[in-house]
Design a protein around this motif. Structure first.
Motif, PDB file in Angstrom:
ATOM      1  N   UNK A  44       0.827  -1.218   0.000  1.00 37.31           N
ATOM      2  CA  UNK A  44       0.000   0.000   0.000  1.00 37.31           C
ATOM      3  C   UNK A  44       0.858   1.265   0.000  1.00 37.31           C
ATOM      4  N   UNK A  45       2.018   1.188   0.661  1.00 38.33           N
ATOM      5  CA  UNK A  45       2.813   2.408   0.821  1.00 38.33           C
ATOM      6  C   UNK A  45       3.461   2.851  -0.501  1.00 38.33           C
ATOM      7  N   UNK A  46       3.735   1.896  -1.393  1.00 36.65           N
ATOM      8  CA  UNK A  46       4.349   2.257  -2.680  1.00 36.65           C
ATOM      9  C   UNK A  46       3.342   2.224  -3.827  1.00 36.65           C
ATOM     10  N   UNK A  47       2.233   1.542  -3.617  1.00 36.64           N
ATOM     11  CA  UNK A  47       1.257   1.396  -4.689  1.00 36.64           C
ATOM     12  C   UNK A  47       1.701   0.387  -5.737  1.00 36.64           C
ATOM     13  N   UNK A  75      -8.231  -7.665 -10.722  1.00 33.67           N
ATOM     14  CA  UNK A  75      -8.433  -7.198  -9.341  1.00 33.67           C
ATOM     15  C   UNK A  75      -7.531  -6.002  -9.045  1.00 33.67           C
ATOM     16  N   UNK A  76      -6.287  -6.094  -9.461  1.00 28.71           N
ATOM     17  CA  UNK A  76      -5.365  -4.980  -9.219  1.00 28.71           C
ATOM     18  C   UNK A  76      -5.791  -3.749 -10.013  1.00 28.71           C
ATOM     19  N   UNK A  77      -6.247  -3.994 -11.232  1.00 27.43           N
ATOM     20  CA  UNK A  77      -6.689  -2.896 -12.101  1.00 27.43           C
ATOM     21  C   UNK A  77      -7.827  -2.118 -11.440  1.00 27.43           C
ATOM     22  N   UNK A  78      -8.653  -2.821 -10.703  1.00 27.64           N
ATOM     23  CA  UNK A  78      -9.801  -2.169 -10.061  1.00 27.64           C
ATOM     24  C   UNK A  78      -9.417  -1.420  -8.791  1.00 27.64           C
ATOM     25  N   UNK A  79      -8.202  -1.624  -8.316  1.00 26.06           N
ATOM     26  CA  UNK A  79      -7.766  -0.973  -7.083  1.00 26.06           C
ATOM     27  C   UNK A  79      -7.106   0.359  -7.426  1.00 26.06           C
ATOM     28  N   UNK A  80      -7.782   1.427  -7.071  1.00 25.62           N
ATOM     29  CA  UNK A  80      -7.264   2.749  -7.475  1.00 25.62           C
ATOM     30  C   UNK A  80      -5.916   3.063  -6.835  1.00 25.62           C
ATOM     31  N   UNK A  81      -5.562   2.336  -5.777  1.00 30.84           N
ATOM     32  CA  UNK A  81      -4.272   2.587  -5.120  1.00 30.84           C
ATOM     33  C   UNK A  81      -3.107   1.862  -5.790  1.00 30.84           C
ATOM     34  N   UNK A  82      -3.422   0.936  -6.664  1.00 31.68           N
ATOM     35  CA  UNK A  82      -2.355   0.158  -7.294  1.00 31.68           C
ATOM     36  C   UNK A  82      -1.924   0.832  -8.598  1.00 31.68           C
ATOM     37  N   UNK A  83      -0.665   1.281  -8.636  1.00 31.97           N
ATOM     38  CA  UNK A  83      -0.173   2.031  -9.791  1.00 31.97           C
ATOM     39  C   UNK A  83       0.811   1.214 -10.609  1.00 31.97           C
ATOM     40  N   UNK A  84       1.406   0.217  -9.959  1.00 33.93           N
ATOM     41  CA  UNK A  84       2.443  -0.532 -10.658  1.00 33.93           C
ATOM     42  C   UNK A  84       2.357  -2.020 -10.377  1.00 33.93           C
ATOM     43  N   UNK A  85       2.792  -2.797 -11.356  1.00 37.56           N
ATOM     44  CA  UNK A  85       2.753  -4.254 -11.220  1.00 37.56           C
ATOM     45  C   UNK A  85       4.071  -4.849 -11.703  1.00 37.56           C
ATOM     46  N   UNK A  86       4.676  -5.634 -10.828  1.00 35.45           N
ATOM     47  CA  UNK A  86       5.896  -6.358 -11.201  1.00 35.45           C
ATOM     48  C   UNK A  86       5.554  -7.830 -11.327  1.00 35.45           C
ATOM     49  N   UNK A 125      -4.903  -7.958 -21.512  1.00 32.59           N
ATOM     50  CA  UNK A 125      -5.018  -7.406 -20.146  1.00 32.59           C
ATOM     51  C   UNK A 125      -3.730  -6.719 -19.729  1.00 32.59           C
ATOM     52  N   UNK A 126      -2.605  -7.365 -19.995  1.00 38.32           N
ATOM     53  CA  UNK A 126      -1.335  -6.774 -19.588  1.00 38.32           C
ATOM     54  C   UNK A 126      -0.989  -5.579 -20.477  1.00 38.32           C
ATOM     55  N   UNK A 127      -1.148  -5.747 -21.785  1.00 32.99           N
ATOM     56  CA  UNK A 127      -0.781  -4.670 -22.713  1.00 32.99           C
ATOM     57  C   UNK A 127      -1.677  -3.450 -22.512  1.00 32.99           C
ATOM     58  N   UNK A 128      -2.947  -3.710 -22.185  1.00 30.54           N
ATOM     59  CA  UNK A 128      -3.907  -2.610 -22.035  1.00 30.54           C
ATOM     60  C   UNK A 128      -3.992  -2.076 -20.621  1.00 30.54           C
ATOM     61  N   UNK A 129      -3.161  -2.560 -19.742  1.00 30.79           N
ATOM     62  CA  UNK A 129      -3.279  -2.157 -18.340  1.00 30.79           C
ATOM     63  C   UNK A 129      -2.940  -0.685 -18.135  1.00 30.79           C
ATOM     64  N   UNK A 130      -3.664  -0.063 -17.202  1.00 32.69           N
ATOM     65  CA  UNK A 130      -3.348   1.325 -16.838  1.00 32.69           C
ATOM     66  C   UNK A 130      -2.221   1.389 -15.828  1.00 32.69           C
ATOM     67  N   UNK A 131      -1.894   0.250 -15.249  1.00 31.79           N
ATOM     68  CA  UNK A 131      -0.768   0.209 -14.308  1.00 31.79           C
ATOM     69  C   UNK A 131       0.545   0.225 -15.102  1.00 31.79           C
TER      70      UNK A 131
END
Ligand SMILES: CC/C=C\C/C=C\C/C=C\C/C=C/C(=O)SCCNC(=O)CCNC(=O)[C@H](O)C(C)(C)COP(=O)(O)OP(=O)(O)OC[C@H]1O[C@@H](n2cnc3c(N)ncnc32)[C@H](O)[C@@H]1OP(=O)(O)O
Length: 179
Positions: A44-47, A75-86, A125-131
């Motif tokens: 949560x602290x880094x998003x 699920x992550x896409x729907x979380x407004x706090x999640x900005x990045x995905x590794x 899903x990955x290519x179109x992700x906003x994260x």
């Protein structure tokens, strides 16, 4: 598995200027498996969320695996706090062996169609992700594994001469469908 306080509910929302997926998702309708092949930790602290592929032995992309991966990205896409995905692997020496060839060998056209749709859903899903998406490629990543990493915004690969990456699927006589 989705490890964070408060499991995401399936809700419609609009955050970071992105529209969320509809509550009932194609991948969720398809998912009958209880086994967990993907582990997600969200800080949560880094998003930033880390998604670990943990499908032994080599993270081959079966229908179940692809379905679970898509559900977790949604699920992550729907979380407004999640900005990045590794995206990375828990398996030693292998990021992903690509498509699970047992899913296409000797299967009916209908089953193959379902499988290829799931492959397409994964890269869309990955290519179109906003994260911001990053593939941390900590092992070999042939064919579908390479495709998965190419759909991320950034790729970093462990510097090991024994690890290989590339689109080698034609050597198996596999041609991806026209998308
Ligand atoms: C935007 C889109 C536009 C264009 C499209 C672009 C690209 C096309 C897209 C998709 C096409 C993709 C097709 C594919 O992915 S086909 C699969 C190709 N994969 C391979 O050829 C990988 C073969 N495997 C390996 O090279 C090695 O296994 C690997 C380097 C990954 C790991 O080596 P290691 O020595 O650690 O393990 P192994 O002993 O070889 O394997 C262990 C175990 O796992 C089984 N295995 C391996 N790969 C697969 C696989 N892909 N599917 C199913 N099973 C696999 C292997 O048989 C062993 O099983 P067992 O003997 O029972 O222990």
């Amino acid at each position: 598995m989705y490890a964070r306080s408060g499991l995401l509910s399936q809700r419609s929302c609009s955050s970071h200027g992105r529209e969320c997926a509809t509550p009932v998702l194609a991948a969720q309708r398809r998912n009958n498996s209880t086994a967990t092949k993907i582990a997600v930790e969200f800080d949560q602290s880094t998003g930033v969320a880390v998604m670990r592929l943990q499908g032994p032995p080599v993270n081959s992309l079966s229908l179940d695996f692809l379905t679970e991966l898509c559900i977790n990205v949604e699920k992550l896409e729907m979380d407004k706090n999640c900005r990045g995905l590794i995206l990375t692997s828990s398996q030693p020496k292998v990021f992903s062996a690509g498509l699970d060839i047992m899913e296409i060998y000797g299967k009916s056209p209908e089953r193959c169609g379902e499988f290829w749709r799931a492959v397409q859903e994964m890269w869309l899903k990955l290519y179109g992700s906003s994260m911001v998406t990053i593939a941390a490629i900590n092992g070999s990543s042939p064919a579908g594994g390479c495709l998965m990493s190419m759909t991320c915004d950034y790729r970093i690969m462990a510097d090991n001469p024994r690890y290989s990456i590339g689109l080698n699927e034609t050597q198996l006589g596999i041609v991806a469908p026209f998308w």
